[in-house]
Design a protein around this motif. Structure first.
Motif, mmCIF file in Angstrom:
data_model
loop_
_atom_site.group_PDB
_atom_site.id
_atom_site.type_symbol
_atom_site.label_atom_id
_atom_site.label_comp_id
_atom_site.label_asym_id
_atom_site.label_seq_id
_atom_site.Cartn_x
_atom_site.Cartn_y
_atom_site.Cartn_z
ATOM 1 N N VAL A 99 0.852 -1.194 0.000
ATOM 2 C CA VAL A 99 0.000 0.000 0.000
ATOM 3 C C VAL A 99 0.885 1.240 0.000
ATOM 4 C CG1 VAL A 99 -1.768 1.304 1.241
ATOM 5 C CG2 VAL A 99 -1.827 -1.204 1.238
ATOM 6 N N GLY A 100 0.770 2.038 -1.068
ATOM 7 C CA GLY A 100 1.559 3.273 -1.169
ATOM 8 C C GLY A 100 2.618 3.151 -2.243
ATOM 9 N N GLY A 101 2.417 3.871 -3.342
ATOM 10 C CA GLY A 101 3.378 3.833 -4.447
ATOM 11 C C GLY A 101 4.305 5.036 -4.394
ATOM 12 N N TRP A 105 8.363 6.247 -2.752
ATOM 13 C CA TRP A 105 9.728 5.766 -2.890
ATOM 14 C C TRP A 105 9.905 4.401 -2.229
ATOM 15 C CZ3 TRP A 105 14.129 8.743 -4.815
ATOM 16 C CH2 TRP A 105 13.726 9.899 -5.483
ATOM 17 N N GLY A 134 7.222 2.059 -1.363
ATOM 18 C CA GLY A 134 6.357 1.031 -1.940
ATOM 19 C C GLY A 134 6.791 0.595 -3.331
ATOM 20 N N ASN A 192 12.166 21.221 -5.259
ATOM 21 C CA ASN A 192 12.559 22.589 -4.912
ATOM 22 C C ASN A 192 13.189 23.305 -6.109
ATOM 23 O OD1 ASN A 192 11.641 22.671 -2.256
ATOM 24 N ND2 ASN A 192 13.513 21.735 -1.442
ATOM 25 N N MET A 237 -7.684 3.797 -3.444
ATOM 26 C CA MET A 237 -7.435 4.316 -2.092
ATOM 27 C C MET A 237 -7.766 3.210 -1.081
ATOM 28 S SD MET A 237 -7.065 7.161 -0.240
ATOM 29 C CE MET A 237 -7.365 7.657 1.436
ATOM 30 N N ALA A 262 3.133 1.325 3.316
ATOM 31 C CA ALA A 262 4.160 2.351 3.080
ATOM 32 C C ALA A 262 3.474 3.649 2.627
ATOM 33 C CB ALA A 262 5.157 1.863 2.026
ATOM 34 N N PRO A 263 2.624 4.208 3.514
ATOM 35 C CA PRO A 263 1.794 5.348 3.084
ATOM 36 C C PRO A 263 2.467 6.704 3.226
ATOM 37 C CG PRO A 263 1.188 4.722 5.313
ATOM 38 C CD PRO A 263 2.300 3.793 4.895
ATOM 39 N N ALA A 268 15.617 19.625 3.358
ATOM 40 C CA ALA A 268 14.797 20.226 2.286
ATOM 41 C C ALA A 268 14.308 21.649 2.588
ATOM 42 C CB ALA A 268 13.617 19.317 1.951
ATOM 43 N N ASP A 309 8.814 6.431 5.244
ATOM 44 C CA ASP A 309 8.792 7.532 6.215
ATOM 45 C C ASP A 309 7.961 7.240 7.464
ATOM 46 O OD1 ASP A 309 10.493 9.049 4.711
ATOM 47 O OD2 ASP A 309 9.055 10.619 4.196
ATOM 48 N N LYS A 346 14.169 10.734 7.025
ATOM 49 C CA LYS A 346 12.963 10.463 6.227
ATOM 50 C C LYS A 346 13.252 10.962 4.820
ATOM 51 C CE LYS A 346 9.564 10.770 9.987
ATOM 52 N NZ LYS A 346 9.446 9.349 10.296
ATOM 53 N N SER A 347 13.978 10.139 4.071
ATOM 54 C CA SER A 347 14.388 10.561 2.732
ATOM 55 C C SER A 347 14.065 9.488 1.705
ATOM 56 C CB SER A 347 15.883 10.878 2.715
ATOM 57 O OG SER A 347 16.632 9.704 2.499
ATOM 58 N N ASN A 403 16.032 8.340 -0.676
ATOM 59 C CA ASN A 403 17.116 7.366 -0.830
ATOM 60 C C ASN A 403 17.046 6.311 0.279
ATOM 61 O OD1 ASN A 403 19.960 7.479 -2.554
ATOM 62 N ND2 ASN A 403 20.011 6.180 -0.740
ATOM 63 N N ALA A 440 14.330 5.433 1.909
ATOM 64 C CA ALA A 440 13.151 4.591 1.643
ATOM 65 C C ALA A 440 13.441 3.585 0.531
ATOM 66 C CB ALA A 440 11.962 5.469 1.258
ATOM 67 N N TRP A 443 21.991 11.399 -9.448
ATOM 68 C CA TRP A 443 21.397 10.618 -8.346
ATOM 69 C C TRP A 443 19.898 10.413 -8.614
ATOM 70 C CZ3 TRP A 443 17.418 12.430 -5.225
ATOM 71 C CH2 TRP A 443 17.005 11.547 -4.229
HETATM 72 C C1 LIG Z 1 10.479 19.159 -0.998
HETATM 73 C C2 LIG Z 1 11.079 17.825 -0.698
HETATM 74 C C3 LIG Z 1 12.391 17.554 -1.060
HETATM 75 C C4 LIG Z 1 12.944 16.314 -0.796
HETATM 76 N N1 LIG Z 1 14.223 16.082 -1.196
HETATM 77 C C5 LIG Z 1 14.751 14.854 -1.024
HETATM 78 C C6 LIG Z 1 16.053 14.567 -1.554
HETATM 79 O O1 LIG Z 1 16.713 15.420 -2.145
HETATM 80 N N2 LIG Z 1 16.543 13.322 -1.381
HETATM 81 C C7 LIG Z 1 15.831 12.349 -0.739
HETATM 82 O O2 LIG Z 1 16.337 11.223 -0.647
HETATM 83 N N3 LIG Z 1 14.597 12.596 -0.226
HETATM 84 C C8 LIG Z 1 14.039 13.815 -0.349
HETATM 85 N N4 LIG Z 1 12.765 14.068 0.118
HETATM 86 C C9 LIG Z 1 12.064 13.065 0.964
HETATM 87 C C10 LIG Z 1 11.316 11.981 0.194
HETATM 88 O O3 LIG Z 1 10.426 12.542 -0.731
HETATM 89 C C11 LIG Z 1 10.525 11.102 1.162
HETATM 90 O O4 LIG Z 1 11.341 10.712 2.217
HETATM 91 C C12 LIG Z 1 10.003 9.859 0.445
HETATM 92 O O5 LIG Z 1 9.042 10.257 -0.506
HETATM 93 C C13 LIG Z 1 9.404 8.862 1.433
HETATM 94 O O6 LIG Z 1 8.918 7.747 0.736
HETATM 95 P P1 LIG Z 1 7.598 6.973 1.229
HETATM 96 O O7 LIG Z 1 7.372 5.924 0.211
HETATM 97 O O8 LIG Z 1 7.698 6.612 2.644
HETATM 98 O O9 LIG Z 1 6.441 8.073 1.135
HETATM 99 P P2 LIG Z 1 5.830 8.716 -0.190
HETATM 100 O O10 LIG Z 1 6.870 8.852 -1.219
HETATM 101 O O11 LIG Z 1 5.089 9.937 0.243
HETATM 102 O O12 LIG Z 1 4.790 7.657 -0.705
HETATM 103 C C14 LIG Z 1 3.643 7.292 -0.005
HETATM 104 C C15 LIG Z 1 2.555 6.983 -1.018
HETATM 105 O O13 LIG Z 1 1.485 6.326 -0.372
HETATM 106 C C16 LIG Z 1 0.269 6.762 -0.949
HETATM 107 N N5 LIG Z 1 -0.805 6.495 0.012
HETATM 108 C C17 LIG Z 1 -0.892 6.939 1.290
HETATM 109 N N6 LIG Z 1 -1.988 6.451 1.878
HETATM 110 C C18 LIG Z 1 -2.611 5.690 0.961
HETATM 111 C C19 LIG Z 1 -3.816 4.935 0.992
HETATM 112 N N7 LIG Z 1 -4.570 4.870 2.084
HETATM 113 N N8 LIG Z 1 -4.181 4.273 -0.137
HETATM 114 C C20 LIG Z 1 -3.404 4.346 -1.271
HETATM 115 N N9 LIG Z 1 -2.259 5.048 -1.343
HETATM 116 C C21 LIG Z 1 -1.866 5.702 -0.237
HETATM 117 C C22 LIG Z 1 0.531 8.234 -1.212
HETATM 118 O O14 LIG Z 1 -0.352 8.747 -2.188
HETATM 119 C C23 LIG Z 1 1.988 8.241 -1.658
HETATM 120 O O15 LIG Z 1 2.123 8.169 -3.056
HETATM 121 C C24 LIG Z 1 12.183 15.311 -0.137
HETATM 122 C C25 LIG Z 1 10.871 15.582 0.225
HETATM 123 C C26 LIG Z 1 10.316 16.823 -0.047
HETATM 124 C C27 LIG Z 1 8.884 17.056 0.306
#
Ligand SMILES: Cc1cc2nc3c(=O)[nH]c(=O)nc-3n(C[C@H](O)[C@H](O)[C@H](O)COP(=O)(O)OP(=O)(O)OC[C@H]3O[C@@H](n4cnc5c(N)ncnc54)[C@H](O)[C@@H]3O)c2cc1C
Length: 448
Positions: free
Chosen positions: A56-58, A60, A62, A94, A125, A151-152, A215, A343, A351-352, A354, A356, A438
Motif C-alpha cells: 500500500v503506497g506507491g 519511494w 512502496g 525545490n 485508495m 508504506a503510506p 529540504a 517515512d 525520512k528521505s 534514498n 526509503a 542521483w
Molecule cells: C520538498 C522535498 C524535497 C525532498 N528532497 C529529497 C532529496 O533530495 N533526497 C531524498 O532522498 N529525499 C528527499 N525528500 C524526501 C522523500 O520525498 C521522502 O522521504 C520519500 O518520498 C518517502 O517515501 P515513502 O514511500 O515513505 O512516502 P511517499 O513517497 O510519500 O509515498 C507514499 C505513497 O502512499 C500513498 N498512500 C498513502 N496512503 C494511501 C492509501 N490509504 N491508499 C493508497 N495510497 C496511499 C501516497 O499517495 C503516496 O504516493 C524530499 C521531500 C520533499 C517534500
C-alpha cells in the motif's frame, strides 16, 4: 409467503452491501464479520498465482518494495496499490519551484513500473484493513493478501498550531500549504513563488523527525536565489523550531551568509505560538512578531493515517502515529504478516527517498526470504542526499550515511557518515551534476 427469485436477489444484495459496509466502517484493524464469504465486492484484478504480497503506497518505499519482492521471489504475486494516478517526486521539486527543471523530470508512470517489473498496479485508495481475514479494502473493492506492506508516507500533524480547530487547519492547508506531500501543494507553492512581488516569504521548519531534514533549507536557498535573480524586493524568513540546522549545517550556513545575506533571515529556536491568517502575522515563543506577504507553513509530521486504521500505529519518540514495528524485521508487533516501511518507520533514520529506496530493497529481500522459508537478515539502509543551494549552474552539497544500533542508547545513530559541504568552485558544480545523476538513478531503479 414464498420469496420470489427477484426478492432473493435483492436480499443477497443487501447482505453483500452490509458485509461490505462492515468492512468499511470498523477501524480497529481487528476482527470483522467474514466479509469475503458474504459476497464482498472484490477488486477487479486477476486471481493470485502465488503468495500474494500487497503493497500500500506507491511512493519511494512502496515502488522499491513491489519491484524487488518480485525480483527476489518471482513466484510471489505482487500488487501495488496507490491512490494517485501518476507519480510526482518530492526530491528535486525545490528546483522545479524556481524553474530549474521541468515538471516532466519529476513525474513518472506507474503503469510503466508495473509492466517492466511484472506486478499489478491498482490505482485505488485503501480505507480499511481486516487483519483477521487478511483483507485490504479499497474504493475499487477488496483484496486478499498473504503479506501486507504499509508504506503510506507521512500526514501532517497541525495539532500544536490549531489545538483541534478544524476550520483553522483547513485554512492553513488551503492558504499556506507546506509543500511536503507532492501534488497540488507543490503547484500552489510554485505559483506563490513565481508570482511573488515582494515582502517576507515565511518558511517554517518543524521539530521532530520531519520529512527530509535538509529540504526546508534547500528551499530557502533556492527561493532566495530566485528573488535575487528576478530582482524581487523580498526575503525568505526561515522560522526553525530546532536550535540549529541539523544536517549539512556548515554548507547551508555558509550559503546563507555568502550568497543570500540580504535574502535569508534565519531564526532558529522559533516555536510558533500564534498564526493570524487575516493579519498575516506569526508570533513565536521568543516574543518575535513576523509579518508575511506569503508563506509555506510546514507543521510537524505523523505516520500516514492508514496505520491507525490497521491498528499498527504508535507514537514514536519523534512523531505521532508511526509504525509499531520491530526495527530489525519491519514486521508490525501485532501481526508478523504486516510490514511497514518508508517515512512511517519509527527509527530515527532520515525520512528521505534514498533511505526509503535502499530500505525497500532490504524489506523486499526479507519478505522474499520468508516466502522461500528462510531466515531474513537485517542490513542498514543508506542515506544519500544532495541539496541544491543555488541555480545556473546548480550548485549542491551532499551527505551519505549508514546507521548502527547503539545497545546502550537503544537507538540507531549515523554510521560511516560523510558530508561534502563545499558549494563554491568546481566541487559545488560537480555536486550539482551529482544531484541530477542521483535522481535519474533513483527513478531508473523504481520505474525501469
Ligand atoms: C520538498 C522535498 C524535497 C525532498 N528532497 C529529497 C532529496 O533530495 N533526497 C531524498 O532522498 N529525499 C528527499 N525528500 C524526501 C522523500 O520525498 C521522502 O522521504 C520519500 O518520498 C518517502 O517515501 P515513502 O514511500 O515513505 O512516502 P511517499 O513517497 O510519500 O509515498 C507514499 C505513497 O502512499 C500513498 N498512500 C498513502 N496512503 C494511501 C492509501 N490509504 N491508499 C493508497 N495510497 C496511499 C501516497 O499517495 C503516496 O504516493 C524530499 C521531500 C520533499 C517534500
Amino acid at each position: 409467503m414464498a420469496l420470489s427469485r427477484r426478492d432473493l436477489l435483492k436480499l443477497g444484495g443487501v447482505a453483500a452491501a452490509g458485509a461490505a459496509l462492515s468492512g468499511c466502517t470498523a477501524s480497529s484493524g481487528g476482527a470483522k464479520p467474514s466479509a469475503a464469504k458474504a459476497g464482498l465486492r472484490m477488486a477487479p484484478i486477476p486471481k493470485a498465482k502465488g503468495p500474494r504480497v500487497v503493497v500500500v503506497g506507491g511512493g519511494w518505499s512502496g515502488l522499491s518494495i513491489a519491484k524487488y519482492v518480485k525480483k527476489y521471489a518471482p513466484e510471489a504475486d505482487v500488487v501495488l496499490i496507490e491512490r494517485r494516478a501518476s507519480f510526482m517526486s518530492c526530491p528535486v521539486s525545490n528546483l522545479w519551484l524556481v524553474g530549474l527543471v521541468d515538471l516532466e523530470f519529476l513525474t513518472h508512470d506507474y503503469l510503466q513500473a508495473a509492466r517492466n517489473n511484472n506486478y499489478i498496479f491498482l490505482n485505488a485508495m485503501v480505507h480499511d484493513v481486516d487483519r483477521d481475514s487478511k483483507l485490504v479494502f479499497t474504493n475499487e473493492g477488496a483484496l486478499k493478501y498473504d503479506y501486507l506492506v504499509l508504506a503510506p508516507g507521512i500526514d501532517y500533524d497541525y495539532s500544536r498550531w490549531t489545538k483541534g480547530d478544524v476550520e483553522f487547519e483547513n485554512r492553513l492547508k488551503t492558504e499556506h500549504p507546506a509543500g511536503f506531500i507532492p501534488g497540488s501543494e507543490h503547484l500552489s507553492l510554485r505559483n506563490k513563488v513565481q508570482d511573488f512581488e515582494g515582502g517576507n516569504f515565511v518558511l517554517t521548519v518543524p521539530g521532530g523527525n520531519y520529512r527530509c531534514l535538509p529540504a526546508p533549507y534547500e528551499r530557502a536557498c533556492l527561493i532566495a536565489w530566485f528573488m535575487k535573480k528576478e530582482d524581487i524586493p523580498g526575503k525568505v524568513i526561515l522560522l526553525d523550531e530546532n536550535p540549529d540546522i541539523t544536517i549539512k549545517k556548515d554548507g547551508f550556513h555558509s550559503a546563507f551568509e555568502k550568497l543570500y545575506k540580504d535574502y535569508i533571515e534565519y531564526l532558529p529556536g522559533s516555536t510558533i505560538t500564534k498564526i493570524d491568517l487575516d493579519k498575516k502575522r506569526i508570533e513565536t515563543e521568543l516574543g518575535e512578531e513576523i509579518e508575511f506577504a506569503d508563506a509555506a507553513l510546514y507543521p510537524r509530521v505523523r505516520g500516514g493515517k492508514i496505520l491507525e486504521i490497521a491498528g499498527v500505529a504508535k507514537d514514536s519518540v519523534f512523531n505521532k502515529a508511526e509504525a509499531n514495528i520491530d526495527p530489525f524485521t519491519y514486521q508490525t508487533k501485532v501481526d508478523p504478516d504486516v510490514y511497514c516501511a518508508g517515512d512511517v518507520r519509527p527509527m530515527g533514520f532520515s525520512k528521505s527517498g534514498n533511505t526509503a529506496n535502499s530500505e525497500g530493497h532490504i524489506v523486499a529481500s526479507m519478505i522474499a526470504t520468508r516466502i522461500k522459508g528462510k531466515e531474513p537478515k537485517w542490513k542498514s539502509p543508506l542515506t544519500v542526499c544532495y541539496s541544491a543551494v543555488s541555480g545556473d549552474p546548480v550548485r549542491a552539497i551532499s551527505v551519505n550515511a549508514e546507521y548502527k544500533y547503539n545497545e546502550k542508547k537503544k537507538a540507531f545513530g549515523f554510521h560511516n557518515a560523510a558530508t561534502n559541504e563545499k558549494w563554491d568552485g568546481k566541487v559545488g558544480v560537480m555536486n550539482g551534476k551529482g544531484l541530477f545523476e542521483w535522481a535519474k538513478g533513483m527513478y531508473r531503479d523504481m520505474f525501469m
